[in-house]
Scaffold this motif. Structure first.
Motif, PDB file in Angstrom:
ATOM      1  N   ILE A 266       0.820  -1.206   0.000  1.00 23.33           N
ATOM      2  CA  ILE A 266       0.000   0.000   0.000  1.00 23.33           C
ATOM      3  C   ILE A 266       0.851   1.252   0.000  1.00 23.33           C
ATOM      4  CG2 ILE A 266      -1.687   1.305   1.352  1.00 23.33           C
ATOM      5  CD1 ILE A 266      -2.816  -1.372   2.288  1.00 23.33           C
ATOM      6  N   GLY A 267       1.950   1.194   0.781  1.00 24.69           N
ATOM      7  CA  GLY A 267       2.849   2.343   0.834  1.00 24.69           C
ATOM      8  C   GLY A 267       2.225   3.509   1.574  1.00 24.69           C
ATOM      9  N   GLN A 268       2.618   4.739   1.220  1.00 23.79           N
ATOM     10  CA  GLN A 268       2.226   5.909   1.982  1.00 23.79           C
ATOM     11  C   GLN A 268       0.778   6.304   1.754  1.00 23.79           C
ATOM     12  OE1 GLN A 268       4.887   9.168   1.750  1.00 23.79           O
ATOM     13  NE2 GLN A 268       6.724   7.941   2.024  1.00 23.79           N
TER      14      GLN A 268
ATOM     15  N   THR B  48      13.499   5.739  10.211  1.00 25.00           N
ATOM     16  CA  THR B  48      13.018   6.600   9.135  1.00 25.00           C
ATOM     17  C   THR B  48      11.492   6.556   9.185  1.00 25.00           C
ATOM     18  OG1 THR B  48      12.803   4.937   7.366  1.00 25.00           O
ATOM     19  CG2 THR B  48      14.994   5.941   7.687  1.00 25.00           C
ATOM     20  N   TYR B  49      10.866   7.569   8.675  1.00 18.28           N
ATOM     21  CA  TYR B  49       9.406   7.605   8.718  1.00 18.28           C
ATOM     22  C   TYR B  49       8.811   6.444   7.932  1.00 18.28           C
ATOM     23  CZ  TYR B  49       4.592   9.132   8.127  1.00 18.28           C
ATOM     24  OH  TYR B  49       3.228   9.183   8.125  1.00 18.28           O
ATOM     25  N   GLN B  50       9.396   6.153   6.765  1.00 16.79           N
ATOM     26  CA  GLN B  50       8.880   5.081   5.924  1.00 16.79           C
ATOM     27  C   GLN B  50       8.960   3.731   6.626  1.00 16.79           C
ATOM     28  OE1 GLN B  50      10.871   7.559   4.888  1.00 16.79           O
ATOM     29  NE2 GLN B  50       9.277   8.610   3.685  1.00 16.79           N
ATOM     30  N   GLU B  51       9.977   3.547   7.467  1.00 14.66           N
ATOM     31  CA  GLU B  51      10.101   2.294   8.205  1.00 14.66           C
ATOM     32  C   GLU B  51       9.184   2.246   9.410  1.00 14.66           C
ATOM     33  OE1 GLU B  51      14.830   1.274   7.422  1.00 14.66           O
ATOM     34  OE2 GLU B  51      14.261   2.806   8.891  1.00 14.66           O
TER      35      GLU B  51
ATOM     36  N   TYR C  95       6.122   4.101  10.079  1.00 17.43           N
ATOM     37  CA  TYR C  95       4.680   4.324  10.093  1.00 17.43           C
ATOM     38  C   TYR C  95       3.845   3.059   9.921  1.00 17.43           C
ATOM     39  CZ  TYR C  95       3.544   4.110   5.060  1.00 17.43           C
ATOM     40  OH  TYR C  95       3.318   3.704   3.784  1.00 17.43           O
ATOM     41  N   PRO C  96       4.328   1.972   9.243  1.00 15.45           N
ATOM     42  CA  PRO C  96       3.490   0.766   9.216  1.00 15.45           C
ATOM     43  C   PRO C  96       3.290   0.131  10.589  1.00 15.45           C
ATOM     44  CG  PRO C  96       5.156   0.695   7.488  1.00 15.45           C
ATOM     45  CD  PRO C  96       5.521   1.821   8.401  1.00 15.45           C
ATOM     46  N   TRP C  97       4.128   0.499  11.557  1.00 14.70           N
ATOM     47  CA  TRP C  97       4.089  -0.139  12.865  1.00 14.70           C
ATOM     48  C   TRP C  97       3.432   0.739  13.927  1.00 14.70           C
ATOM     49  CZ3 TRP C  97       5.610  -5.083  12.852  1.00 14.70           C
ATOM     50  CH2 TRP C  97       6.405  -5.513  11.788  1.00 14.70           C
ATOM     51  N   THR C  98       2.746   1.799  13.517  1.00 20.39           N
ATOM     52  CA  THR C  98       2.249   2.760  14.491  1.00 20.39           C
ATOM     53  C   THR C  98       1.299   2.142  15.514  1.00 20.39           C
ATOM     54  OG1 THR C  98       0.561   3.407  12.876  1.00 20.39           O
ATOM     55  CG2 THR C  98       2.529   4.790  13.036  1.00 20.39           C
ATOM     56  N   GLN C  99       0.401   1.266  15.082  1.00 22.39           N
ATOM     57  CA  GLN C  99      -0.546   0.686  16.029  1.00 22.39           C
ATOM     58  C   GLN C  99       0.132  -0.324  16.950  1.00 22.39           C
ATOM     59  OE1 GLN C  99      -3.442   2.202  16.416  1.00 22.39           O
ATOM     60  NE2 GLN C  99      -2.544   3.491  14.799  1.00 22.39           N
ATOM     61  N   SER C 100       1.119  -1.035  16.432  1.00 24.56           N
ATOM     62  CA  SER C 100       1.899  -1.936  17.291  1.00 24.56           C
ATOM     63  C   SER C 100       2.687  -1.142  18.319  1.00 24.56           C
ATOM     64  CB  SER C 100       2.868  -2.766  16.441  1.00 24.56           C
ATOM     65  OG  SER C 100       2.172  -3.630  15.591  1.00 24.56           O
ATOM     66  N   ILE C 101       3.291  -0.047  17.880  1.00 24.41           N
ATOM     67  CA  ILE C 101       4.028   0.817  18.812  1.00 24.41           C
ATOM     68  C   ILE C 101       3.094   1.298  19.918  1.00 24.41           C
ATOM     69  CG2 ILE C 101       5.203   3.040  19.024  1.00 24.41           C
ATOM     70  CD1 ILE C 101       6.193   2.568  16.106  1.00 24.41           C
ATOM     71  N   ARG C 102       1.901   1.727  19.518  1.00 23.49           N
ATOM     72  CA  ARG C 102       0.930   2.219  20.501  1.00 23.49           C
ATOM     73  C   ARG C 102       0.607   1.132  21.527  1.00 23.49           C
ATOM     74  NH1 ARG C 102      -2.751   6.193  21.125  1.00 23.49           N
ATOM     75  NH2 ARG C 102      -4.713   5.667  22.154  1.00 23.49           N
ATOM     76  N   GLU C 103       0.344  -0.103  21.061  1.00 21.54           N
ATOM     77  CA  GLU C 103       0.011  -1.195  21.965  1.00 21.54           C
ATOM     78  C   GLU C 103       1.160  -1.493  22.925  1.00 21.54           C
ATOM     79  OE1 GLU C 103      -2.741  -2.835  22.365  1.00 21.54           O
ATOM     80  OE2 GLU C 103      -3.903  -1.936  20.741  1.00 21.54           O
TER      81      GLU C 103
ATOM     82  N   GLN D  29       4.084  12.962   9.164  1.00 23.64           N
ATOM     83  CA  GLN D  29       5.533  12.942   8.976  1.00 23.64           C
ATOM     84  C   GLN D  29       6.179  14.248   9.395  1.00 23.64           C
ATOM     85  OE1 GLN D  29       6.824  11.972   5.021  1.00 23.64           O
ATOM     86  NE2 GLN D  29       8.992  12.057   5.533  1.00 23.64           N
ATOM     87  N   GLY D  30       5.544  15.371   9.079  1.00 22.70           N
ATOM     88  CA  GLY D  30       6.128  16.657   9.428  1.00 22.70           C
ATOM     89  C   GLY D  30       6.835  17.306   8.253  1.00 22.70           C
ATOM     90  N   PRO D  31       7.480  18.435   8.501  1.00 28.21           N
ATOM     91  CA  PRO D  31       8.122  19.194   7.423  1.00 28.21           C
ATOM     92  C   PRO D  31       9.137  18.360   6.652  1.00 28.21           C
ATOM     93  CG  PRO D  31       8.069  20.459   9.470  1.00 28.21           C
ATOM     94  CD  PRO D  31       7.651  19.083   9.818  1.00 28.21           C
TER      95      PRO D  31
END
Length: 404
Positions: free
Chosen positions: A20-22, A64-67, A69-77, A120-122
């Motif tokens: 899916i990518g970004q 890196t952001y690309q690495e 962001y797919p893990w955001t929900q896992s990080i949250r948990e 991601q930010g600026p």
């Protein structure tokens, strides 16, 4: 951060994000004040970057952001579950110099970012991932040793424990006040334990094994345990005896992740020792629990026969436990909190160094209570102390007079 379980994010999800990518970001409204480039990356670099870096022991990088962001929900948990970063000691029950917890404001930033669209930010503030760690964390060591031969972890091998023997080469007695580790293959070196051998047992076992190092035939009490991301410390005024002519033994657990399965690795770990000749020697003792629990508890104790200064604790639990509690009990019955761990995990052995020594007078007790889960079963955990008890605890101490 160190790992995420399949229950949180499986391989299928990883592949889905890869395809899916970004574009995935378009499905989540941006509601976070915090961005990866400005706020989250510095936290990940400082708190997680030793493991979650390209080529690190964790199965994914977060630098890196690309690495990330797919893990955001896992990080949250993992952050909500207080599993990441990996520090098990309960806050407020004992104070430790090597504590490794997320400050509340950093936890809030990660949670808001992960729930608020993970922006991601600026683009003009894209951070540069750090270079691989090649320098000693504690500075230039007094003595540098290298595993004598490279050890190859074959493509078909997922996990292995190996001991390596190195002559110290010292012609006078010293004391070890700090230990630093530099693996050459960070992707598979899960943790390292360091021992001092004056008996020749390790060298005998090494000579009997045709491959580099050996896999069994040695027992002792580690002077250091290390894993990537753990805060290493130097001791002030105390140290572990390193007699002249002694061997230094390292025990390395090599372990692959699902990312590195099927690959071959070669490792030749380096060891940096910080030495002193005017420190007070540290004594160690291992406490073993009984085999059978009473009312789902394993309770055991150690009688203090002379005034001592308790410096640190290294627990091992190879049975399903909900909690491990260690207290000092003075002769007058006063209880002193030493260590409380929820859901002990010996996959990442940690020596808990007290901020300041706990001085316990003669006649005190060190009490240990492990509360087991219903139907608790033993785990296949190889003891660093060569103990078969379901719960064991290593005490590090000096005589009270020596510490003052």
């Amino acid at each position: 951060m160190r790992r995420y379980t399949a229950a949180l994010v499986g391989t299928t999800l990883v592949l889905s994000f890869g395809y899916i990518g970004q574009d995935t970001r378009g499905h989540t409204p941006i509601a976070s004040r915090f961005t990866y480039n400005e706020h989250i990356y510095p936290i990940f670099e400082r708190q997680c970057g030793s493991c979650h870096v390209e080529g690190g022991v964790a199965p994914m990088s977060l630098l890196t952001y690309q690495e990330a962001y797919p893990w955001t929900q896992s990080i949250r948990e993992e952050v909500l579950g207080l599993r990441m970063p990996p520090w098990k000691a309960e806050d407020g029950f004992g104070q430790f110099k090597n504590g490794h917890v997320l400050p509340a404001h950093e936890m809030d930033m990660i949670l808001e970012w992960s729930a608020g669209g993970y922006p991601q930010g600026p683009r003009d503030q894209v951070p540069t991932p750090p270079a691989p760690l090649t320098d000693w964390q504690l500075g230039t060591p007094s003595l540098e040793l290298t595993v004598p031969e490279p050890f190859s972890l074959g493509a078909e091998t997922s996990e292995a424990v190996r001991y390596f023997v190195m002559a110290s080469g010292l012609d006078q007695d010293q004391l070890i006040t700090g230990v630093d580790i530099l693996p050459s293959s960070r992707a598979v070196v899960r943790h390292v334990s360091v021992y001092v051998d004056t008996t020749g047992a390790a060298r005998t076992a090494d000579d009997a094994d045709p491959a580099p190092g050996f896999s069994e035939g040695f027992s002792g009490q580690p002077v250091s345990v290390w894993w990537p991301g753990q805060q290493v410390v130097t001791l002030d005024g105390v140290g572990y005896p390193l007699p002249s002519g002694a061997d230094v033994v390292v025990r390395i657990l090599y372990k692959k992740t699902w990312i590195t399965e099927g690959q071959e690795f070669s490792d030749q770990t380096r060891l940096g020792l910080h030495l002193a000749d005017d420190a007070s020697p540290i004594d160690s003792a291992v406490l073993d629990s009984q085999s059978d629990a009473v009312d789902r508890r394993l309770t055991f104790s150690h009688q203090v026969d002379e005034d001592l200064s308790l410096l640190g604790l290294l627990p091992e639990v190879d049975i399903d436990a909900a909690e491990l509690k260690v207290e000092g009990v003075r002769p007058d019955g006063t209880r002193e909190p030493l260590l409380l761990i929820r859901e002990p995990d010996t996959g990442w052995p940690t020596r808990y160094w007290f901020d300041s020594p706990h001085v316990l007078p003669t006649g005190s007790q060190i009490e240990v209570t492990a509360t087991l889960r219903p139907g608790a079963e033993r785990r296949a955990v190889s003891s660093l102390f060569a103990s078969e008890a379901p719960v064991r605890l290593l005490l590090d101490f000096t005589s009270a007079s020596a510490a003052n």
